[in-house]
Enzyme design. Structure first.
Site: not given
Ligand code: DOR
Length: 437
Positions: A62, A66, A307, A325-326
């Site tokens: 996972h 990009r 992730d 988010f991420g």
């Molecule tokens: O924090 C996250 N970022 N969770 C996700 O499910 C997607 C990801 C993103 O693509 O930035």
């Protein structure tokens, strides 16, 4: 190119192998794994791995590379280099690109760029629904023929239960897993952080644990009904682990992954509004991290997946509520996970299994040689020093995403070299390669 890696602790959990010895690579393939071996006469390089661990290259189920569409956040070139620096030799890339990977031509494009610019193996994941819009199923047969290894709308859930049921029925036919981002959007609307003490203190909308758990429960029911392979992405709550445990006991075809950040960090990281700790699902509580760890040790959770979600600085600065988010996780995964080993919470062999044979198994028979040091297999090998201290400096990341909540943290354990198909694709400056010509 032939390479002899000497005197390391060789750990290959998939084959129950754990001993100090040598590993020889001949023509890109592993040709010897065991005790000390007499070096070939000439034409090989030697890496001295004394005090280090030699293990199969890590497999990440996972990550977000990009490309196409968000090349300011990451590209296949920078993302695969970051992966190599983190010890990964195989990564599965999520389809939330622009355009999304919902048809053969976009998958072909990714594969072509990987071929010319990638430094490790990249296995694309196709969308569950067209455009990731949740309205209509993508063409699973076309995507499978194009070589995707799984289906997911990650970043967004498949809210429509009818579509999820159909997707799992297709999975039963193709044998490819559906990777499930479990989130009930009605319960997380406007949410930024975990529901509880921290959301109250910060005055932010929350993303409750139940938002994840109701979706896990729904999709376990659908997996049982269809027989399709459901893979739960980034499990983050104690309740979700409990549901998976119950399902496994009842032979539901479910597998699951957990991220390094959900295992090692809690919601307190966002106190102070650090958007680098803002992630979906959100960082949760100590009780959740403990349950995740137990789930991992009891084999309810099969794999650790990063992730890796790189974002630009602009995406992460300013108003916390608007920040993306991420977490950019490829380069810190091993170092942060080893804290669990050093504190006695998990065995080193278990940790390595969850980064190698565990995820490889989820990819099915076609990829059965990944995550292992089997003789004759392409030599994907990671060498790491479990005791080397280093300080995380995001500016030194190869990834374009500098978004880590670990900036300035002291980590113990570092990848020293990564070999992909017998070639060194990453090497720490301190690692010497001695040439015998
Ligand atoms: O924090 C996250 N970022 N969770 C996700 O499910 C997607 C990801 C993103 O693509 O930035």
């Amino acid at each position: 190119m032939n390479i002899l890696i000497k005197n390391g602790r060789i750990i290959d959990p998939g084959r129950g192998f754990d001993r100090v010895g040598d590993l020889l690579i001949t023509d890109g393939k592993t040709s010897w794994v065991g005790g000390e071996i007499a070096p070939p006469q000439s034409g090989y390089d030697i890496i001295n791995a004394w005090g280090m661990v030699i293990c199969p290259g890590f497999v990440d189920l996972h990550c977000h590379l990009r490309q196409p569409g968000f090349e300011h956040k990451e590209t296949i070139a920078t993302g695969t280099k970051a992966a190599a620096r983190g010890g990964f030799t195989t990564v599965c890339c999520m389809p939330n690109t622009d355009p999304p990977l919902d048809n053969k031509s976009t998958v072909d494009y990714v594969r072509a760029v990987v071929e010319s610019e990638g430094v490790i193996r990249v296995l694309p994941i196709g969308c569950v629904t067209k455009g990731r819009k949740g309205q209509e199923l993508a063409d699973f047969a076309e995507l499978a023929a194009a070589g995707v290894v799984a289906f997911s709308d990650d970043g967004a859930p498949v809210s429509n239960a009818r579509l999820m049921r159909q997707a799992l029925a297709h999975s039963k036919e193709s044998g490819l897993p559906v990777i499930d981002h479990c989130e009930d959007l009605a319960l997380t609307e406007g949410g930024q952080v975990n529901e509880g003490e921290v959301s109250t203190k910060l005055g932010l909308h929350d993303m409750p644990a139940v938002a994840e758990e109701v979706m896990v429960a729904r999709d376990l029911v659908l997996a049982r009904a269809t027989g399709g392979h459901l893979h739960i992405a980034h499990v983050s709550t104690a309740g979700a682990v409990g549901l998976i445990r119950l399902a496994r006991r009842n032979d539901v075809p479910v597998t699951a992954e957990v991220t390094p950040h959900h295992l090692t960090l809690t919601e307190s990281k966002v106190l102070g509004y650090d958007a680098n700790a803002k992630v979906n699902p959100p960082l949760r509580t100590k009780e959740d991290t403990q349950a995740l760890l137990r789930g991992l040790k009891e084999n309810m959770i099969d794999a650790i997946a990063t992730d890796h979600a790189p974002h630009s600085e602009a995406d992460k600065t300013g108003d916390f509520r608007k920040a993306a988010f991420g977490i950019s996780g490829l380069e810190t995964a091993l170092g942060s996970l080893l804290s669990l080993v050093h504190s006695g919470q998990v065995e080193l062999t278990t940790l390595i299994a969850k980064l190698t044979s565990g995820p490889a198994k989820i990819l099915g028979d076609k990829y059965s040689k990944l995550g292992s040091l089997a003789i004759g297999a392409p030599a994907d090998v990671t060498i790491f020093d479990p005791n080397l201290n280093w300080v995380v400096d995001p500016r030194s990341f190869v990834s374009k995403g500098k978004n880590t909540p670990l900036a300035g943290a002291l980590l113990k354990g570092k990848v020293m070299a990564t070999l992909y198909q017998g070639k060194i694709v990453y090497r720490d400056d301190s690692v010497r390669v001695k040439k015998e010509t």
